[in-house]
Write a protein that holds these residues in place. Structure first.
Motif: not given
Length: 392
Positions: A33-34, A88-92, A97-101, A115-116
């Protein structure tokens, strides 16, 4: 079963850059993801009786924000390597982490729950950052995302590892920070490291000013992204300190065209495209009382013991998206020769150097000894100061 457990426990590598965030698993050759480390919120009021896929409270991250940037107010949570907006950083991070990765994970695509908590993480942070910031960052990763263990690494050092070297000087010029990190035989030299809070985003802002002189005003947050794209595509660095001279007999040769999203073209003087990059090489000419990148590099090398300086001069490794500007390496070599003509200089610049930090982190996290240099959640709760010893 053993293979599945190995995939579950793969460390996550997160290059938390000021401008671009990259993420993947250890041993990945490229980030899975980038995208831009950016979050967008609607800046217009919705007409209630018309259907729309955007609500006033929606937030958009990375590529989704770029696709809708004309309707959004865009925010970068990190400025000059300092996290200014934790929410804002936590939303990113949640989207990343929880969706794209996780969607890119093979096990997740097969319907398995991943699970992380099963993962450790290697995350990057520039040197000389605030201690409180590092503790807050690890606190969020442990408590909000439930990661098992964390390691914090310096981007410039990881960039050197990505080239297969354990000795050399990494010059990392990203969007927010320029960092010089000497490493000898795997040992980082913290006393010789340098950091400059001038980088790619400052060049983009200066380019906004330069093209204003050519009659174009692009000042909104979405137009800032257009100017950044212009910088990356047609911006360049003068190979020498001599500015580009206009030729009155053939003025069209001194103009570059850039196509806007609406199909129109901007006609920008080449001098306007090259002058912003002088912020790195002649910052005093623009006002900031920062040292130039060549001075920072030379002082970092001369700050090391005399026995190893020669090796450093012959192993200068470039990384970061800002070093992708045309003629960057040639100009740096020219400036270093102007400081000292006696030393032998070699500069290495990989074509994929904007991903060097992630690749180096992927290599480091795949080593069998990586688990010896992480801090677990339990250790962090007992003594948060442990994360300050992770650099070296």
């Amino acid at each position: 079963m053993a293979a599945m457990e190995e995939l579950y426990n793969q460390p996550i590598v997160l290059d938390n850059g000021s401008g671009t965030i990259r993420c993947g698993f250890s041993s990945d050759e490229l980030p899975r993801v980038s995208y831009s480390n950016i979050l967008g919120r609607p800046k217009y009021h919705k007409i209630d009786y018309l259907p729309s896929d955007i609500n006033p409270d929606d937030t958009f991250v990375g590529n989704q924000a770029q696709l809708r940037r004309g309707l959004l107010k865009l925010t970068y949570p990190i400025e000059h390597g300092t996290i200014n907006d934790w929410n804002t950083l936590e939303l990113i991070w949640q989207q990343l982490l929880l969706h794209d990765l996780m969607e890119s994970n093979t096990l997740a695509s097969q319907g398995n729950e991943v699970s992380l908590k099963e993962h450790t993480m290697l995350i990057t942070e520039h040197p000389f950052s605030q201690r409180r910031q590092r503790e807050k960052m690890c606190e969020i990763l442990f408590e909000s995302f439930g990661l098992g263990a964390v390691n914090v690494a310096i981007p410039a050092v990881l960039s050197l590892y990505s080239t297969g070297r354990t000795t050399g000087v990494a010059v990392d010029v990203g969007d927010g920070v320029c960092c010089v990190a000497p490493v000898f035989d795997g040992f980082a030299l913290p006393g010789s490291m340098s950091r400059i809070n001038i980088a790619g985003r400052d060049i983009t802002r200066q380019l906004q000013i330069e093209i204003m002189k050519d009659g174009y005003c692009l000042n909104s947050s979405s137009e800032f992204e257009i100017v950044r794209n212009m910088k990356e595509r047609i911006g360049f660095v003068n190979a020498s300190a001599t500015p580009v001279k206009l030729n009155s007999y053939n003025a069209d040769d001194q103009v570059e065209k850039f196509q806007l999203p609406d199909g129109k073209f901007l006609r920008v003087q080449k001098d306007s495209l090259s002058r912003p990059s002088e912020l790195l090489f002649q910052p005093q000419s623009f006002g900031p009382e920062e040292q130039s990148i060549q001075d920072a590099l030379y002082k970092s090398i001369m700050g090391a013991d005399v026995d190893i300086r020669g090796k450093f001069f012959e192993t200068i490794v470039l990384s970061g998206g800002c070093t992708m500007l045309r003629n960057f390496g040639s100009r740096l070599l020219h400036e270093l020769r102007g400081i000292d003509q006696e030393v032998k200089l070699k500069i290495y610049a990989s074509p994929e150097r904007k991903n060097n930090t992630f690749v180096g982190g992927s290599i480091l996290s795949s080593l069998s000894t990586f688990n010896n240099i992480v801090v677990s959640k339990r250790q962090f709760m007992e003594d948060p100061a442990l994360v300050h010893d992770l650099y070296f």
